[in-house]
Design a protein around this motif. Structure first.
Motif, PDB file in Angstrom:
ATOM      1  N   UNK A  91       0.840  -1.209   0.000  1.00 24.43           N
ATOM      2  CA  UNK A  91       0.000   0.000   0.000  1.00 24.43           C
ATOM      3  C   UNK A  91       0.872   1.256   0.000  1.00 24.43           C
ATOM      4  N   UNK A  92       2.005   1.156   0.676  1.00 17.54           N
ATOM      5  CA  UNK A  92       2.936   2.295   0.679  1.00 17.54           C
ATOM      6  C   UNK A  92       3.425   2.576  -0.744  1.00 17.54           C
ATOM      7  N   UNK A  93       3.734   1.538  -1.486  1.00 18.57           N
ATOM      8  CA  UNK A  93       4.200   1.729  -2.866  1.00 18.57           C
ATOM      9  C   UNK A  93       3.052   2.270  -3.732  1.00 18.57           C
ATOM     10  N   UNK A  94       1.846   1.752  -3.495  1.00 18.88           N
ATOM     11  CA  UNK A  94       0.690   2.266  -4.232  1.00 18.88           C
ATOM     12  C   UNK A  94       0.501   3.764  -3.975  1.00 18.88           C
ATOM     13  N   UNK A  95       0.746   4.185  -2.732  1.00 20.50           N
ATOM     14  CA  UNK A  95       0.608   5.606  -2.393  1.00 20.50           C
ATOM     15  C   UNK A  95       1.666   6.437  -3.127  1.00 20.50           C
ATOM     16  N   UNK A  96       2.862   5.875  -3.242  1.00 19.66           N
ATOM     17  CA  UNK A  96       3.909   6.578  -4.012  1.00 19.66           C
ATOM     18  C   UNK A  96       3.465   6.752  -5.463  1.00 19.66           C
ATOM     19  N   UNK A  97       3.002   5.656  -6.050  1.00 20.00           N
ATOM     20  CA  UNK A  97       2.590   5.697  -7.460  1.00 20.00           C
ATOM     21  C   UNK A  97       1.467   6.720  -7.662  1.00 20.00           C
ATOM     22  N   UNK A  98       0.556   6.759  -6.695  1.00 17.75           N
ATOM     23  CA  UNK A  98      -0.568   7.693  -6.828  1.00 17.75           C
ATOM     24  C   UNK A  98      -0.076   9.137  -6.882  1.00 17.75           C
TER      25      UNK A  98
ATOM     26  N   UNK B 160      16.042   3.209   0.186  1.00 19.65           N
ATOM     27  CA  UNK B 160      16.763   3.377  -1.092  1.00 19.65           C
ATOM     28  C   UNK B 160      15.854   3.560  -2.299  1.00 19.65           C
ATOM     29  N   UNK B 161      15.494   4.799  -2.561  1.00 18.05           N
ATOM     30  CA  UNK B 161      14.651   5.032  -3.737  1.00 18.05           C
ATOM     31  C   UNK B 161      15.265   6.042  -4.684  1.00 18.05           C
ATOM     32  N   UNK B 162      16.536   5.873  -4.984  1.00 18.91           N
ATOM     33  CA  UNK B 162      17.185   6.841  -5.877  1.00 18.91           C
ATOM     34  C   UNK B 162      17.348   6.335  -7.313  1.00 18.91           C
ATOM     35  N   UNK B 163      16.827   5.159  -7.636  1.00 23.02           N
ATOM     36  CA  UNK B 163      16.924   4.691  -9.019  1.00 23.02           C
ATOM     37  C   UNK B 163      15.765   5.258  -9.837  1.00 23.02           C
ATOM     38  N   UNK B 164      16.083   5.589 -11.073  1.00 22.43           N
ATOM     39  CA  UNK B 164      14.997   5.954 -11.967  1.00 22.43           C
ATOM     40  C   UNK B 164      15.243   5.381 -13.363  1.00 22.43           C
ATOM     41  N   UNK B 165      14.184   5.323 -14.148  1.00 22.59           N
ATOM     42  CA  UNK B 165      14.233   4.701 -15.471  1.00 22.59           C
ATOM     43  C   UNK B 165      13.444   5.567 -16.440  1.00 22.59           C
ATOM     44  N   UNK B 166      13.625   5.280 -17.730  1.00 22.93           N
ATOM     45  CA  UNK B 166      12.928   6.053 -18.739  1.00 22.93           C
ATOM     46  C   UNK B 166      11.842   5.196 -19.384  1.00 22.93           C
ATOM     47  N   UNK B 167      10.887   4.774 -18.589  1.00 22.10           N
ATOM     48  CA  UNK B 167       9.792   3.965 -19.119  1.00 22.10           C
ATOM     49  C   UNK B 167       8.569   4.856 -19.273  1.00 22.10           C
ATOM     50  N   UNK B 168       7.858   4.666 -20.347  1.00 17.30           N
ATOM     51  CA  UNK B 168       6.665   5.483 -20.529  1.00 17.30           C
ATOM     52  C   UNK B 168       5.376   4.692 -20.416  1.00 17.30           C
ATOM     53  N   UNK B 169       5.283   3.614 -21.185  1.00 18.52           N
ATOM     54  CA  UNK B 169       3.984   2.951 -21.250  1.00 18.52           C
ATOM     55  C   UNK B 169       3.647   2.214 -19.963  1.00 18.52           C
ATOM     56  N   UNK B 170       4.680   1.803 -19.262  1.00 24.27           N
ATOM     57  CA  UNK B 170       4.433   1.018 -18.056  1.00 24.27           C
ATOM     58  C   UNK B 170       5.369   1.497 -16.945  1.00 24.27           C
TER      59      UNK B 170
ATOM     60  N   UNK C 196       8.423  -1.833 -10.513  1.00 27.39           N
ATOM     61  CA  UNK C 196       8.044  -1.886  -9.091  1.00 27.39           C
ATOM     62  C   UNK C 196       7.121  -3.078  -8.837  1.00 27.39           C
ATOM     63  N   UNK C 197       6.173  -3.292  -9.727  1.00 23.67           N
ATOM     64  CA  UNK C 197       5.225  -4.397  -9.528  1.00 23.67           C
ATOM     65  C   UNK C 197       5.950  -5.736  -9.657  1.00 23.67           C
ATOM     66  N   UNK C 198       6.854  -5.814 -10.590  1.00 27.34           N
ATOM     67  CA  UNK C 198       7.681  -7.018 -10.716  1.00 27.34           C
ATOM     68  C   UNK C 198       8.435  -7.275  -9.403  1.00 27.34           C
ATOM     69  N   UNK C 199       8.990  -6.221  -8.830  1.00 30.48           N
ATOM     70  CA  UNK C 199       9.725  -6.363  -7.569  1.00 30.48           C
ATOM     71  C   UNK C 199       8.822  -6.830  -6.434  1.00 30.48           C
TER      72      UNK C 199
ATOM     73  N   UNK D 102      -1.302  -2.093 -12.168  1.00 32.94           N
ATOM     74  CA  UNK D 102      -1.149  -1.184 -11.023  1.00 32.94           C
ATOM     75  C   UNK D 102      -1.026  -1.998  -9.736  1.00 32.94           C
ATOM     76  N   UNK D 103      -0.475  -1.360  -8.723  1.00 37.64           N
ATOM     77  CA  UNK D 103      -0.385  -2.016  -7.409  1.00 37.64           C
ATOM     78  C   UNK D 103      -1.786  -2.297  -6.884  1.00 37.64           C
TER      79      UNK D 103
END
Lengths: 162, 319
Positions: free
Chosen positions: B176-183, B209-219, B224-227, B303-304
């Protein structure tokens, strides 16, 4: 809904140029078609740049390249037999690069749904998109605009060009 | 070393040998030059550097020279200082390589966002004299979820019946914490077992540790969901079950012979996700959630919230 109103979604890739060429070949000989070329701006992730100027420089470069691509795609359609008056281009800016309060823009979170909302608004009954040919695992991780379009487009014809 | 800093070290860390005290840094750009005994001065406070952080991966010690374990001299508190390191590197995800970027400003932004949320690590960002955003992190006192689960002393069935329900409760809260981030338009970016801690004392699950980022657009939230799926399947199995260690599980030959490609992870192809084949007491509904991460799935969680909608009801099926 008018199936002769055709929306071609492009992203600047060879796959999307292939979709444009295919549409030109199929539609060029017919009459009554109206083609809308659409690009949903996908700016590079802001966090991937150490400062704002590096990011905005890359955004400008992206925007320039994509507008050129739209022009090129328009020429392909016209060369295929669609007259200039029946082809229009739409470049949907990213909200990330727009000032607060600007008009319609893309949040870039679900490009397929943004394409669909334009199709609905413009009454486009036919959608054309190139296929990247991603595996199931790639789709799971990175998403697939064409597959999402197929899943979500109701009452519309979708051409996925491989 | 200035007398002020020397005095602070002597006051708060009398056990620290003053002869080991090094230089005072107000510009952290050259983080490789900052080491044991040096002091980083930020926002009127002083941080004595004890050591560089490191990760143990694949049996190797992997030092992170831009992450310093420190003692805040004025308070005596232990802190982790993350210095600015703009790094672009390929991240291996199963058979794929993903271009990944380390973004201090992303982590700073999320730290501000979750400042009052106990489900995340906490910290503040201070600019050094060179305007580098240094993240000053509170240390989460706890144990990585993977190690926590693995160390529970029980065979799988006893673990699953007696401990897993509580683990799932904590995990649901973490999801739920990750879902809140995504929101809020943010992604964690590096969801894995060693980035989710079970805090000592409170039992609170906390992301770090949340300093990674990626260049994904469609998904954008796909990784995160995979993780999350990986962590869930690990927790339910009490460990990773793969082609390399199935033989140690004492499973009957017909069970092992009955495993096919469709029972394995879509992305990490030697990892078993159809755990119900190994442990038949796992409820089918829960196993169905795992199967969304398998090679035979035709439907993905976008989505989460979708993931949680199917996972939450499974809690009621457990003890």
């Amino acid at each position: 809904m008018d199936f002769k109103k055709v929306l071609i979604a492009v992203d600047g890739s060879e796959n999307s140029l292939r979709a444009v060429r295919y549409a030109a070949a199929i539609l060029g000989g017919g009459t009554g078609y109206a083609v809308r070329l659409v690009h949903i701006e996908r700016l590079p992730e802001r966090d991937m740049f150490p400062d704002e100027s590096a990011w905005s420089g890359q955004c400008r470069e992206h925007s320039r390249a994509m507008r050129e691509f739209l022009d090129e795609a328009g020429r392909v359609l016209e060369a295929g037999g669609l007259s200039g008056g029946t082809v229009c281009s739409q470049y949907v800016d990213s909200c990330a690069a727009r000032p607060e309060g600007a008009g319609d823009c893309s949040h870039g979170r679900n490009i397929a749904l943004e394409i669909l909302s334009i199709a609905e608004r413009e009454d486009c009954g036919t959608l054309v998109i190139g296929r990247r040919g991603v595996s199931k695992a790639e789709e799971f991780l990175f998403g697939s605009v064409s597959n999402k379009l197929i899943h979500h487009a109701k009452d519309r014809t979708v051409w996925v060009v491989s | 070393m200035s007398e002020e800093v020397r005095g602070l070290v002597e006051r708060y860390m009398p056990e620290f040998p003053v002869r080991r005290c090094g230089r005072v840094f107000t510009d952290t750009t050259q983080f490789m030059d900052i080491g044991h005994g040096d002091v980083i001065a930020l926002g009127g406070l002083h941080y004595l550097v004890l050591k560089d952080e490191s990760e143990r991966r694949f049996g190797m010690e992997d030092p992170k020279y831009w992450v310093k374990r420190c003692r805040e001299l004025e308070t005596g508190e232990r802190k982790i200082l993350k210095l600015v390191f703009y790094e672009r590197f390929p991240l291996r995800v199963g058979e794929f390589e993903v271009q990944c970027y380390r973004s201090p400003k992303k982590e700073s932004r999320i730290l501000d966002l979750v400042a009052d949320d106990p489900r995340f690590m906490h910290g503040a960002t201070r600019l050094d004299d060179h305007d580098n955003p240094v993240r000053i992190l509170d240390i989460v006192q706890g144990r990585e979820i993977g190690k926590y689960v693995y160390a529970l002393k029980a065979g799988h069935e006893a673990y699953f019946r007696e401990h897993f329900p509580a683990v799932l409760d904590g995990f649901l809260d973490a999801c739920e914490a990750i879902g809140a981030l995504h929101a809020q338009g943010e992604k964690h970016g590096d969801i894995r077992r060693d980035h989710l801690f079970v805090e000592y004392g409170t039992g609170q699950y906390r992301w770090i540790d949340f300093d990674y980022t990626f260049d994904f657009h469609e998904n954008p939230y796909g990784l995160d969901i995979f993780g999350l799926g990986n962590i869930l399947i690990y927790c339910a199995g009490k460990q990773v079950w793969n082609m390399g260690n199935l033989g140690e599980g004492g499973f009957p030959a017909e069970t092992l012979n009955g495993l096919g490609p469709g029972d394995h992870s879509l992305v990490i192809r030697n990892r078993v996700v159809n755990l119900r084949k190994l442990f038949p007491y796992i409820p089918a509904e829960l196993n169905n959630v795992f199967m969304h991460f398998s090679q035979q799935t035709e439907v993905f969680y976008d989505t989460v919230e979708e993931f949680l909608d199917e996972l939450r009801p499974c809690r009621g099926l457990l003890g």
